[in-house]
Scaffold this motif. Structure first.
Motif, PDB file in Angstrom:
ATOM      1  N   ARG A 551       0.776  -1.398   0.013  1.00  0.00           N
ATOM      2  CA  ARG A 551      -0.079  -0.026   0.179  1.00  0.00           C
ATOM      3  C   ARG A 551       1.055   1.281   0.216  1.00  0.00           C
ATOM      4  NH1 ARG A 551      -3.155   3.296  -1.221  1.00  0.00           N
ATOM      5  NH2 ARG A 551      -4.826   4.315  -0.008  1.00  0.00           N
ATOM      6  N   ILE A 552       1.856   1.273   0.753  1.00  0.00           N
ATOM      7  CA  ILE A 552       2.858   2.444   1.093  1.00  0.00           C
ATOM      8  C   ILE A 552       3.392   2.451  -0.554  1.00  0.00           C
ATOM      9  CG2 ILE A 552       4.738   3.270   2.227  1.00  0.00           C
ATOM     10  CD1 ILE A 552       2.201   3.203   3.831  1.00  0.00           C
ATOM     11  N   ARG A 553       4.014   1.464  -1.158  1.00  0.00           N
ATOM     12  CA  ARG A 553       4.632   1.589  -2.302  1.00  0.00           C
ATOM     13  C   ARG A 553       3.908   2.238  -3.397  1.00  0.00           C
ATOM     14  NH1 ARG A 553       6.605  -3.542  -5.668  1.00  0.00           N
ATOM     15  NH2 ARG A 553       4.645  -4.251  -4.418  1.00  0.00           N
ATOM     16  N   SER A 554       2.463   2.059  -3.334  1.00  0.00           N
ATOM     17  CA  SER A 554       1.674   2.606  -4.321  1.00  0.00           C
ATOM     18  C   SER A 554       1.527   4.174  -4.036  1.00  0.00           C
ATOM     19  CB  SER A 554       0.142   2.368  -4.001  1.00  0.00           C
ATOM     20  OG  SER A 554      -0.463   2.491  -2.802  1.00  0.00           O
ATOM     21  N   LEU A 555       1.981   4.621  -2.910  1.00  0.00           N
ATOM     22  CA  LEU A 555       2.231   6.193  -2.762  1.00  0.00           C
ATOM     23  C   LEU A 555       3.344   6.775  -2.803  1.00  0.00           C
ATOM     24  CD1 LEU A 555       0.133   6.122   0.873  1.00  0.00           C
ATOM     25  CD2 LEU A 555      -0.953   6.435  -1.376  1.00  0.00           C
ATOM     26  N   VAL A 556       4.249   6.040  -2.919  1.00  0.00           N
ATOM     27  CA  VAL A 556       5.657   6.702  -2.942  1.00  0.00           C
ATOM     28  C   VAL A 556       6.363   6.431  -4.399  1.00  0.00           C
ATOM     29  CG1 VAL A 556       5.740   6.702  -0.466  1.00  0.00           C
ATOM     30  CG2 VAL A 556       6.791   4.701  -1.661  1.00  0.00           C
ATOM     31  N   GLU A 557       5.890   5.384  -5.173  1.00  0.00           N
ATOM     32  CA  GLU A 557       6.658   5.113  -6.233  1.00  0.00           C
ATOM     33  C   GLU A 557       6.716   6.449  -7.177  1.00  0.00           C
ATOM     34  OE1 GLU A 557       4.625   1.830  -8.039  1.00  0.00           O
ATOM     35  OE2 GLU A 557       2.653   2.826  -8.272  1.00  0.00           O
ATOM     36  N   PRO A 558       7.885   6.395  -8.228  1.00  0.00           N
ATOM     37  CA  PRO A 558       8.117   7.685  -8.607  1.00  0.00           C
ATOM     38  C   PRO A 558       6.964   8.411  -9.338  1.00  0.00           C
ATOM     39  CG  PRO A 558       9.924   6.086  -8.970  1.00  0.00           C
ATOM     40  CD  PRO A 558       8.563   5.274  -8.446  1.00  0.00           C
ATOM     41  N   ASP A 559       6.319   7.832 -10.135  1.00  0.00           N
ATOM     42  CA  ASP A 559       5.052   8.275 -10.764  1.00  0.00           C
ATOM     43  C   ASP A 559       3.775   8.515  -9.952  1.00  0.00           C
ATOM     44  OD1 ASP A 559       4.540   5.817 -10.698  1.00  0.00           O
ATOM     45  OD2 ASP A 559       4.052   5.310 -12.679  1.00  0.00           O
ATOM     46  N   ALA A 560       3.972   8.297  -9.013  1.00  0.00           N
ATOM     47  CA  ALA A 560       2.684   8.382  -7.869  1.00  0.00           C
ATOM     48  C   ALA A 560       2.493  10.011  -7.764  1.00  0.00           C
ATOM     49  CB  ALA A 560       2.884   7.575  -6.702  1.00  0.00           C
ATOM     50  N   PRO A 561       1.278  10.255  -7.640  1.00  0.00           N
ATOM     51  CA  PRO A 561       0.859  11.775  -7.573  1.00  0.00           C
ATOM     52  C   PRO A 561       1.192  12.060  -6.061  1.00  0.00           C
ATOM     53  CG  PRO A 561      -0.985  10.714  -7.835  1.00  0.00           C
ATOM     54  CD  PRO A 561       0.040   9.788  -8.245  1.00  0.00           C
ATOM     55  N   ASP A 562       1.746  13.194  -5.632  1.00  0.00           N
ATOM     56  CA  ASP A 562       1.708  13.911  -4.157  1.00  0.00           C
ATOM     57  C   ASP A 562       0.237  14.256  -3.933  1.00  0.00           C
ATOM     58  OD1 ASP A 562       2.810  14.519  -1.948  1.00  0.00           O
ATOM     59  OD2 ASP A 562       3.228  16.422  -2.354  1.00  0.00           O
ATOM     60  N   GLY A 563       0.027  14.021  -2.499  1.00  0.00           N
ATOM     61  CA  GLY A 563      -1.328  14.574  -1.967  1.00  0.00           C
ATOM     62  C   GLY A 563      -1.756  13.899  -0.766  1.00  0.00           C
ATOM     63  N   GLU A 564      -3.057  14.137  -0.148  1.00  0.00           N
ATOM     64  CA  GLU A 564      -3.217  14.109   1.219  1.00  0.00           C
ATOM     65  C   GLU A 564      -2.870  12.468   1.618  1.00  0.00           C
ATOM     66  OE1 GLU A 564      -4.752  15.458   3.810  1.00  0.00           O
ATOM     67  OE2 GLU A 564      -4.119  17.408   2.797  1.00  0.00           O
ATOM     68  N   LEU A 565      -2.308  12.064   2.901  1.00  0.00           N
ATOM     69  CA  LEU A 565      -2.408  10.831   3.438  1.00  0.00           C
ATOM     70  C   LEU A 565      -3.577  10.261   3.468  1.00  0.00           C
ATOM     71  CD1 LEU A 565      -0.031   8.856   4.713  1.00  0.00           C
ATOM     72  CD2 LEU A 565      -1.574   9.322   6.919  1.00  0.00           C
ATOM     73  N   PRO A 566      -3.788   8.919   2.862  1.00  0.00           N
ATOM     74  CA  PRO A 566      -5.103   8.210   2.639  1.00  0.00           C
ATOM     75  C   PRO A 566      -5.592   7.818   4.191  1.00  0.00           C
ATOM     76  CG  PRO A 566      -3.673   7.254   1.093  1.00  0.00           C
ATOM     77  CD  PRO A 566      -2.862   8.401   1.872  1.00  0.00           C
ATOM     78  N   ASP A 567      -7.137   8.005   4.338  1.00  0.00           N
ATOM     79  CA  ASP A 567      -7.412   7.468   5.737  1.00  0.00           C
ATOM     80  C   ASP A 567      -7.190   6.117   6.176  1.00  0.00           C
ATOM     81  OD1 ASP A 567      -8.810   9.933   5.630  1.00  0.00           O
ATOM     82  OD2 ASP A 567     -10.855   9.036   4.892  1.00  0.00           O
ATOM     83  N   ASP A 568      -6.868   5.047   5.138  1.00  0.00           N
ATOM     84  CA  ASP A 568      -6.499   3.686   5.839  1.00  0.00           C
ATOM     85  C   ASP A 568      -5.054   3.831   6.408  1.00  0.00           C
ATOM     86  OD1 ASP A 568      -5.685   4.014   3.266  1.00  0.00           O
ATOM     87  OD2 ASP A 568      -5.593   2.035   2.753  1.00  0.00           O
ATOM     88  N   VAL A 569      -4.416   4.448   5.322  1.00  0.00           N
ATOM     89  CA  VAL A 569      -2.821   4.633   6.175  1.00  0.00           C
ATOM     90  C   VAL A 569      -2.807   5.422   7.455  1.00  0.00           C
ATOM     91  CG1 VAL A 569      -0.721   5.105   5.575  1.00  0.00           C
ATOM     92  CG2 VAL A 569      -1.919   4.510   3.962  1.00  0.00           C
ATOM     93  N   LEU A 570      -3.615   6.444   7.477  1.00  0.00           N
ATOM     94  CA  LEU A 570      -3.594   7.002   8.643  1.00  0.00           C
ATOM     95  C   LEU A 570      -3.955   6.267   9.908  1.00  0.00           C
ATOM     96  CD1 LEU A 570      -3.603   9.840  10.371  1.00  0.00           C
ATOM     97  CD2 LEU A 570      -5.957  10.182   9.749  1.00  0.00           C
ATOM     98  N   GLY A 571      -5.116   5.378   9.613  1.00  0.00           N
ATOM     99  CA  GLY A 571      -5.767   4.492  10.653  1.00  0.00           C
ATOM    100  C   GLY A 571      -4.539   3.818  11.319  1.00  0.00           C
ATOM    101  N   ALA A 572      -3.885   3.172  10.352  1.00  0.00           N
ATOM    102  CA  ALA A 572      -2.759   2.246  10.632  1.00  0.00           C
ATOM    103  C   ALA A 572      -1.706   2.982  11.433  1.00  0.00           C
ATOM    104  CB  ALA A 572      -2.374   1.637   9.403  1.00  0.00           C
ATOM    105  N   LEU A 573      -1.278   4.022  11.284  1.00  0.00           N
ATOM    106  CA  LEU A 573      -0.253   4.813  11.814  1.00  0.00           C
ATOM    107  C   LEU A 573      -0.836   5.169  13.201  1.00  0.00           C
ATOM    108  CD1 LEU A 573       0.833   7.485   9.071  1.00  0.00           C
ATOM    109  CD2 LEU A 573       2.193   5.431  10.263  1.00  0.00           C
ATOM    110  N   LEU A 574      -2.126   5.247  13.337  1.00  0.00           N
ATOM    111  CA  LEU A 574      -2.750   5.769  14.670  1.00  0.00           C
ATOM    112  C   LEU A 574      -2.691   4.467  15.465  1.00  0.00           C
ATOM    113  CD1 LEU A 574      -5.634   8.048  13.932  1.00  0.00           C
ATOM    114  CD2 LEU A 574      -3.386   8.735  14.806  1.00  0.00           C
ATOM    115  N   GLU A 575      -3.014   3.456  15.143  1.00  0.00           N
ATOM    116  CA  GLU A 575      -3.072   2.022  15.625  1.00  0.00           C
ATOM    117  C   GLU A 575      -1.545   1.631  16.075  1.00  0.00           C
ATOM    118  OE1 GLU A 575      -3.566  -2.562  14.815  1.00  0.00           O
ATOM    119  OE2 GLU A 575      -4.418  -1.310  13.307  1.00  0.00           O
ATOM    120  N   LEU A 576      -0.605   1.865  15.355  1.00  0.00           N
ATOM    121  CA  LEU A 576       0.948   1.786  15.568  1.00  0.00           C
ATOM    122  C   LEU A 576       1.231   2.600  16.758  1.00  0.00           C
ATOM    123  CD1 LEU A 576       3.723   0.824  15.117  1.00  0.00           C
ATOM    124  CD2 LEU A 576       4.049   2.386  13.550  1.00  0.00           C
ATOM    125  N   ILE A 577       1.090   3.910  16.697  1.00  0.00           N
ATOM    126  CA  ILE A 577       1.306   4.880  18.029  1.00  0.00           C
ATOM    127  C   ILE A 577       0.476   4.316  19.179  1.00  0.00           C
ATOM    128  CG2 ILE A 577       1.046   7.235  18.704  1.00  0.00           C
ATOM    129  CD1 ILE A 577       1.092   8.282  15.866  1.00  0.00           C
TER     130      ILE A 577
END
Length: 697
Positions: A551-577
């Motif tokens: 999932r992260i790779r789809s956000l950071v690969e060279p041709d991926a557009p920059d933009g807001e952090l997706p909700d599912d990734v935010l949720g996982a980060l909050l769970e990690l914290i």
């Protein structure tokens, strides 16, 4: 050395040694005897290309026993893996041959082994190809061995060839060794995985009069199958549900270290007796793991290719691959570990969507481009150490070591005492055409591996065809021949459990505690002061290939557009914290980014908002992002003096009570985080805790 006995008597004694090795009913195969006779009687050079389990080691064990009885010096075997050496020492004893080894794991024993060789009490000495590139070994030990050796054996000889699937620069030293041998020293090269191109290349390097003995590569015990699963969690669930059903004990191969460790951990959680076995596994732990598999005290080793050539367990009942190797030849070599001494062994490949990305990563580690090699040679007009070179060349340590080995063998550089290198001044030309041919061959191998997955023909015949076996024919056992497919389905509970494991957030980011060597001009050397260090951090994903990593790779690969952090990734980060136990930070900041400033800034803002703490903003680069660097010294040099703490962020830091949570995207060398933490702490942060989306591994 005394004259060799008449042929009939010699064969009788040869078969007596074979029975000591392989049992009372063992009889020499025709090609085994042909090879032994060529080595012992005719003193020739021979290349034996035969399938795994055929008995190639019996040829050199028996030949050694016969030559030693006639007064010849010890056999020297160049063997690529410590696991293989340990197996060979045990096997040699059965044939009445006393074997010893000199390798990187027993340096303290070198003097004793050398004394034993000089005293004549060692019949067979095993050395790794890396020893041939060791200055002390090459100058102090090798000349005597070459002069007195009764037989030289090059095991896994496909490694000599550029076209071999496991080419090693150190193996090219063997050419120098062979050129310096007395004329009547017999030489044996053996391999199970050489196609026609590799066989011709190796035979050519051995000499024009080389005897080549090539047999069928059929493996009557192997039952091959491919199982397609929709995703990585289903693949892991399949293994967890089916592992107990597989016969005996075996090996589960993973393409990456992280994958092997993660799989082994999950299987143990599910009640399976398994161990991880990778290039990062401690030497003592590797030895223990091998012994436990040999004694059937574990169901499987979950391994990378570190467990490959030469590991000998005749009753190995299965080999499962989680992810496809990049070539059919490499695949044949790995599955050849199974079924040597049993009637049937299961060989199952579960390919993954990420396989081609992993192949591309390893392909990027090939010989460096011309401009870097030319720069290295110009720098080495003065002696330099590898850490010094790293400050000038943007190469990882492993690629730099490989490049120097190749240049050393080519005569363009030489190794000096105290781990330094210098250019020889000998003419050297960058062979771009050759490197392009090799890269093209690698791409063709990858295409052939993908074709193996989809073929409707016999799978064993396909693999044998890739190895140019003229006798390749349908096996009658594989899933294509029988029409019987291995069931790919898994229970919903198993799939959910595996998904939970693969998507379990959290991988440690250990803080750097020492500066890289060679940065004295920046005022950086030795230990990093505790008051300047980052705290231990966490990444959501341990790599970019499975689970959250995809999932992260789809956000950071060279041709991926920059933009807001997706909700599912935010949720996982909050769970990690939440599960991390670090408490509420005092503030949040984000790393500078040339490609994804909005992704990181939005992550920082949203995490701060949920935690009800201030978001301080992002660090910045003075003149744009410094881009990617591949070694520690270059990365520190690139970000030092370029990465800055903006005035507004710096002004807010003294007011923060508690830690600053620093958000980053993908962490590779950890040096950008290290420099950022130092800057933030110098500006007033009490503690800097890194939080990244993923590790690059």
């Amino acid at each position: 050395m005394t004259d060799i006995s008449p042929q009939n008597d010699l064969r009788t004694r040869a078969e007596a040694h074979l029975r000591d090795l392989a049992g009372p009913n063992a009889v020499l195969r025709p090609d085994q005897w042909t090879a032994i006779e060529a080595l012992v009687v005719k003193r020739k050079r021979a290349l034996v290309v035969q399938r795994t389990g055929w008995g190639k080691s019996a040829v050199y064990f028996v030949a050694t026993a016969l030559l030693r009885a006639a007064g010849a010096g010890p056999t020297v075997i160049i063997s690529p893996l410590l696991a293989l050496m340990r197996n060979q020492i045990d096997a040699a004893a059965k044939a009445g041959v006393h074997a010893a080894t000199i390798n990187s794991s027993n340096v303290d024993d070198w003097d004793r082994v050398r004394d034993d060789v000089a005293a004549g009490s060692v019949d067979l000495l095993l050395v790794s190809p890396e020893r041939l590139n060791n200055l002390e070994f090459r100058e102090a030990i090798l000349p005597g061995l070459a002069k007195d050796a009764g037989l030289i054996v090059v095991d896994e000889a496909h490694c000599v060839s550029d076209w071999g699937h496991d080419f090693r620069p150190d193996y090219r030293r063997i050419r120098d060794l062979l050129d310096g041998l007395p004329e009547d020293t017999p030489v044996l090269a053996t391999t199970a995985t050489a196609n026609a191109r590799v066989s011709h290349d190796v035979a050519e390097q051995l000499g024009s009069d080389t005897l080549v003995l090539r047999g069928t590569l059929e493996r009557e015990s192997l039952s091959l199958a491919v199982v397609r699963t929709p995703d990585a969690p289903t693949r892991l669930a399949w293994l967890a549900e089916r592992l107990r059903e597989l016969p005996g004990s075996g090996i589960v191969y993973s393409l990456t270290v992280a994958g092997a460790e993660q799989t082994a951990e999950y299987l143990r959680e599910q009640g399976h007796e398994v161990r991880a076995y990778t290039g990062k596994t401690d030497a003592d732990e590797r030895l223990l793991a091998e012994r436990e598999l040999l004694d059937n005290r574990v169901k499987a080793l979950v391994a990378t290719s570190a467990l490959g050539m030469g590991f000998d367990k005749p009753d190995l009942g299965f080999v499962v691959h989680l992810g496809a190797p990049s070539s059919p030849v490499a695949y044949y070599q790995q599955v050849g570990r199974a079924g040597r001494g049993v009637d049937r062994a299961e060989v199952i490949l579960l390919p993954g969507k990420e396989d081609t990305d992993i192949w591309a990563y390893f392909a990027s580690m090939a010989f460096p481009p011309e401009r870097i090699v030319t720069s290295a040679l110009s720098l080495l007009t003065e002696p330099m150490s590898v850490p010094q070179l790293e400050t000038h060349l943007d190469l990882s340590r492993s690629r730099l070591d490989m490049m120097l080995k190749v240049l050393d063998v080519d005569g363009a550089v030489r190794r000096l005492p105290r781990s330094k290198w210098e250019a020889t001044g000998n003419p050297w030309v960058y062979d771009a055409e050759r490197y392009a041919r090799i890269a093209g061959e690698r791409r063709a191998e990858q295409d052939a591996m993908l074709a193996y997955l989809d073929t409707t023909e016999c799978r064993m015949a396909y693999l044998r065809g890739q190895l140019d076996d003229p006798q390749a024919a349908p096996c009658g056992r594989c899933d294509n021949c029988t029409g019987t497919r291995v069931e790919a389905g898994v229970s919903e509970a198993a799939a959910e459990a595996a998904r939970g494991r693969l998507y379990k957030p959290g991988a440690e980011i250990a803080p750097r505690r020492m500066w890289p060597s060679g940065l004295g001009e920046l005022g950086l050397s030795g230990k990093i002061k505790p008051e300047s260090q980052a705290a231990e951090g966490r990444a959501l994903a341990p790599n970019l290939y499975v689970g959250w990593g995809q999932r992260i790779r789809s956000l950071v690969e060279p041709d991926a557009p920059d933009g807001e952090l997706p909700d599912d990734v935010l949720g996982a980060l909050l769970e990690l914290i939440k599960g991390w136990g670090i408490g509420r930070p005092g503030a949040v900041a984000s790393m500078a980014s040339g490609r994804r400033p909005e992704l990181l800034a939005s992550a920082g803002r949203r995490i701060a908002e949920v935690g009800r703490v201030p978001y301080l903003g992002s660090l910045a680069y003075r003149a744009g992002s410094p881009g990617s660097q591949f070694n520690s010294a270059r990365r520190v040099s690139a970000v030092w003096g370029t990465l800055t703490v903006p005035e507004e962020l710096a002004a807010a830091l003294p007011e923060v009570r508690g830690s600053v949570l620093l958000i980053d995207d993908v962490v590779d060398t950890r040096w950008t985080l290290t420099v950022a933490a130092r800057l933030l702490r110098e500006a007033g942060a009490e503690e800097v805790v890194p939080l990244a989306l993923a590790l690059a591994g």
